[in-house]
Scaffold this motif. Structure first.
Motif, short mmCIF file in Angstrom:
data_model
loop_
_atom_site.label_atom_id
_atom_site.label_comp_id
_atom_site.label_asym_id
_atom_site.label_seq_id
_atom_site.Cartn_x
_atom_site.Cartn_y
_atom_site.Cartn_z
N GLY A 1 1.15 -1.25 0.12
CA GLY A 1 0.19 -0.11 0.15
C GLY A 1 1.07 0.96 0.32
O GLY A 1 0.67 2.25 -0.22
N ILE A 2 2.14 1.27 0.93
CA ILE A 2 2.87 2.79 0.93
C ILE A 2 3.91 2.40 -0.44
O ILE A 2 3.40 2.92 -1.26
CB ILE A 2 4.24 2.30 2.33
CG1 ILE A 2 3.44 2.44 3.48
CG2 ILE A 2 4.87 3.16 1.73
CD1 ILE A 2 4.23 1.75 4.81
N ARG A 3 4.02 1.41 -1.15
CA ARG A 3 4.23 2.08 -2.43
C ARG A 3 3.57 2.00 -3.68
O ARG A 3 3.53 2.96 -4.38
CB ARG A 3 4.83 0.53 -2.85
CG ARG A 3 6.64 0.37 -3.98
CD ARG A 3 6.26 -1.05 -4.78
NE ARG A 3 7.38 -0.48 -5.34
CZ ARG A 3 7.67 -0.10 -6.48
NH1 ARG A 3 6.57 -0.30 -7.07
NH2 ARG A 3 8.85 -0.46 -7.56
N GLY A 4 2.40 1.69 -4.00
CA GLY A 4 1.57 2.17 -4.55
C GLY A 4 0.89 3.37 -4.27
O GLY A 4 0.90 4.31 -4.97
N ALA B 1 10.79 1.22 0.35
CA ALA B 1 9.78 0.65 0.48
C ALA B 1 10.35 -0.82 -0.42
O ALA B 1 10.47 -1.90 -0.38
CB ALA B 1 8.69 0.37 -0.38
N ASP B 2 10.59 -0.58 -1.18
CA ASP B 2 11.31 -2.16 -1.62
C ASP B 2 12.90 -3.06 -1.28
O ASP B 2 12.58 -4.59 -0.99
CB ASP B 2 12.35 -1.74 -3.49
CG ASP B 2 11.24 -1.65 -4.66
OD1 ASP B 2 9.93 -2.16 -4.37
OD2 ASP B 2 11.41 -0.67 -5.47
N ARG B 3 13.56 -1.57 -0.30
CA ARG B 3 14.22 -2.55 0.05
C ARG B 3 13.47 -3.42 1.64
O ARG B 3 13.83 -4.56 1.65
CB ARG B 3 15.32 -1.75 0.66
CG ARG B 3 16.23 -2.31 1.48
CD ARG B 3 17.26 -1.02 2.45
NE ARG B 3 16.64 -0.30 3.49
CZ ARG B 3 16.06 -0.45 4.08
NH1 ARG B 3 16.62 -1.17 4.44
NH2 ARG B 3 16.13 0.19 5.05
N LEU B 4 12.56 -2.99 1.82
CA LEU B 4 12.13 -4.13 3.23
C LEU B 4 11.36 -5.29 2.75
O LEU B 4 10.56 -5.82 3.18
CB LEU B 4 11.41 -3.04 3.79
CG LEU B 4 11.13 -1.86 5.23
CD1 LEU B 4 10.40 -0.73 5.29
CD2 LEU B 4 12.26 -1.96 5.89
N GLN B 5 10.80 -4.49 1.33
CA GLN B 5 10.10 -5.60 0.39
C GLN B 5 11.02 -7.37 0.38
O GLN B 5 10.95 -8.86 0.77
CB GLN B 5 10.14 -5.22 -0.52
CG GLN B 5 9.12 -6.49 -1.49
CD GLN B 5 7.67 -7.38 -0.69
OE1 GLN B 5 7.03 -6.09 -0.47
NE2 GLN B 5 7.23 -8.55 -0.75
N THR B 6 11.82 -6.96 0.16
CA THR B 6 13.47 -7.74 -0.29
C THR B 6 13.06 -7.91 1.25
O THR B 6 14.12 -9.61 1.32
CB THR B 6 14.70 -6.97 -1.01
OG1 THR B 6 14.55 -6.85 -1.93
CG2 THR B 6 15.82 -8.44 -1.22
#
Length: 360
Positions: free
Chosen positions: A151-154, A182-187
């Motif tokens: 949601g944050i990234r979107g 957000a991508d870093r946390l997703q990884t």
């Protein structure tokens, strides 16, 4: 006088024994403790003398009962496995031998031998239980983080599309920071969830092929200053498993070791050893196996800091700056999915990670 000399000589000889020996009078008071008993009970003979079994242990009932039977000469010696609890210290798992002596002043001898196998089983069970709790905690935490991240990234992407053209360049920098973080946390979350993929038992695994693959990767990253030794038992049979998971598990351990060897690599005397053996009649997670792989990854580095040795398989616990603390957690999980376990012993100059996996 000769009798006294003989008694002193006999007591001195007890100090040569590896097992703890206690001599007691008829009232159950200690009159002598050998050097091994001092080490086991973490107290000097001077302090132990005149104490009773009730003073030494929180649960002396069984030991007192056997002591009383020895006083009454109901047996020559009695053997039992006991767990002796102590105030503020770890309980003792001991094989206990109580012997009746033909001496009115010192009628009972108690010999205590630490039950190493029982201690090992207890440690393995605790490690497996902790691992299960950690996995459940990580899985729940990762899912709780993963859901709002999307949601944050979107929202950041939509916000970027709505930025006015004249301010797009300077404001886009901020939306890109949100997206990249957000991508870093997703990884990171994906790495936390990775161990929960079930092992793909799709083929036979040759553990030496796995070790050689890891060796080639380590050599490529550390081409000089590090000597990798191989001590393989080539008779070890293949077993069904997930080759990629095992490569990752061993690589995580070996890579951690190589990074810990940085100073020795600079000095040119760093060593990393892969050693494989077969052990027989091994108990893993309360299951008895006829054969098991016994793989050691040994380095001559500075050792794991004492304050984190008991927690090295916990997630996010790292012994070096910049470490994620996930490598050993992943390794332990992958090995456990093969019904095995990883153990570790470390001191300055020698850190030994031991992988045990059942063999057919």
């Amino acid at each position: 006088m000769p009798t006294k000399i003989a008694e002193r000589s006999a007591l001195a000889s007890l100090d040569l024994l590896a097992s703890a020996v206690l001599l007691l009078d008829r009232q159950g008071r200690l009159v002598f403790a050998n050097a091994a008993a001092e080490n086991l009970l973490e107290s000097s003979c001077r302090l132990l003398v005149q104490q009773t079994l009730s003073d030494l242990f929180l649960n002396p009932e069984q030991l007192l009962a056997i002591f009383q039977q020895a006083l009454e000469h109901q047996f020559d010696d009695s053997r039992q496995d006991l767990i002796l609890e102590r105030m503020g210290r770890e309980p003792l798992w001991v094989d206990t031998i109580v012997t009746a002596l033909d001496n009115p002043d010192v009628p009972v001898l108690i010999e205590l031998r630490e039950n190493v196998q029982q201690l090992k089983l207890e440690r393995e069970e605790r490690l497996i239980d902790q691992s299960q709790v950690n996995k459940e905690l990580i899985r729940n935490l990762a899912h709780e983080i993963k859901n709002p991240l999307g949601g944050i990234r979107g929202a950041a992407q939509l916000l970027e599309l709505e930025l006015p053209e004249r301010h797009l360049k300077e404001l886009r920098e901020y939306t890109q920071v949100i997206i990249k973080e957000a991508d870093r946390l997703q990884t990171l979350v994906d790495r936390l969830l990775a161990p929960h993929r079930l092992a793909q038992i799709v083929g036979d695994v040759n553990i030496h092929e796995v070790c050689e693959r890891v060796r080639s990767l380590i050599v490529a990253e550390f081409p000089s200053g590090l000597t990798i030794k191989r001590d393989y038992d080539l008779s070890i049979p293949q077993f069904r498993g997930d080759k990629e998971q095992l490569i990752q598990a061993i690589l995580n351990i070996a890579h951690n070791a190589a990074q810990a060897l940085q100073e020795r690599i600079k000095a040119g005397d760093a060593e990393l050893t892969f050693q494989s053996r077969v052990v027989r009649q091994v108990t893993l997670a309360k299951v008895r196996y006829r054969l098991a792989l016994d793989l050691h990854i040994i380095d001559n580095g500075p050792g794991i800091p004492a304050e984190i040795q008991e927690r090295i398989f916990y997630p996010l616990v790292s012994g070096r700056d910049g470490g994620s603390g996930l490598g050993l957690t992943l390794a332990q999980t992958f090995v456990q999915q093969h019904m095995g376990v990883i153990e570790c012993e470390s001191r300055p100059g020698c850190t030994d990670f031991r992988i045990l996996i059942p063999l057919p």
